[in-house]
Design an enzyme around this catalytic site. Sequence first.
Site, PDB file in Angstrom:
ATOM      1  N   CYS A  93      -3.641  -1.553  -3.789  1.00 56.41           N
ATOM      2  CA  CYS A  93      -2.276  -1.280  -4.253  1.00 56.41           C
ATOM      3  C   CYS A  93      -2.056   0.216  -4.484  1.00 56.41           C
ATOM      4  CB  CYS A  93      -1.969  -2.114  -5.500  1.00 56.41           C
ATOM      5  SG  CYS A  93      -0.202  -2.406  -5.749  1.00 56.41           S
ATOM      6  N   ARG A 126      11.469  -4.477  -5.162  1.00 57.11           N
ATOM      7  CA  ARG A 126      10.024  -4.638  -5.075  1.00 57.11           C
ATOM      8  C   ARG A 126       9.690  -5.813  -4.159  1.00 57.11           C
ATOM      9  NH1 ARG A 126       7.297  -1.527  -8.518  1.00 57.11           N
ATOM     10  NH2 ARG A 126       5.378  -2.717  -8.204  1.00 57.11           N
ATOM     11  N   HIS A 189      -3.823  -8.136  -4.394  1.00 58.12           N
ATOM     12  CA  HIS A 189      -4.591  -8.088  -5.640  1.00 58.12           C
ATOM     13  C   HIS A 189      -4.566  -9.454  -6.295  1.00 58.12           C
ATOM     14  CE1 HIS A 189      -0.690  -7.775  -7.647  1.00 58.12           C
ATOM     15  NE2 HIS A 189      -0.402  -6.751  -6.874  1.00 58.12           N
TER      16      HIS A 189
END
Length: 239
Positions: A93, A126, A189
């Site tokens: 990330c 996002r 993740h």
Amino acid sequence: MKITIGHLYPDLLNLYGDRGNIQCLMKRCQWRGIQAETIAYELNDTIDFSRLDIVLLGGGSDREQMLVCEKLKEIQKDFKEYVENDGVVIAICGGYQLLGSYYKTDQGTIQGLELVDLYTEQGEGRLIDNIVLKSDLFDMPIVGFENHGGRTCIKNNKPLGKVLYGSGNDGKTGYEGVMYKNVIGTYLHGPLLPKNPQLADLLIARALKKKYGKDVALAPLDDSQEMEANAYICHRFVK
């Protein structure tokens, strides 16, 4: 046999449980009788890359990435030499974004390590969801979770995988992550490696080959639970 893992700036870059990735690597080594140790480097520590067989660069918020920006300039030369000499890196990330030349945000531009020819720019909204990849590296899909505002362009580099479900690097190209030499960068993740033992073993095998100069066959482990969880995620989201 022994490997040493360097965890860079876990006090700042541990937003998405990156210590779980460290624990996964450690245990999969120990279960096979391979000695393993982890060295956690804080912001003011001197990093001796010659001691390291795997480097983890974890995720952090834009603010935390700004904080480590100046420190990254100090280690860039040594880190670049480590990468070019086939050192093994897993960047997650925010750490993935820091591999490139820059990450342009609304608050300013974060200068990257310039280890891989890529860049990131903040997009509108996002990209948040579960994600499933098909990678040329494995028969088993790679699964995880993504939550990022940046859109990463990997230029002519090879992606980690093709997106079967989710957004990936930018929500448009249909690819996720990057591979360069023994560097893997990804937005996945949750943490990544416990969900994907095949990827953890790839990192371990590459680290052992780099250190000992030969391919090392890893003893098989019982990954039935991990494979069942992986299959569940794939069947749930990939139609």
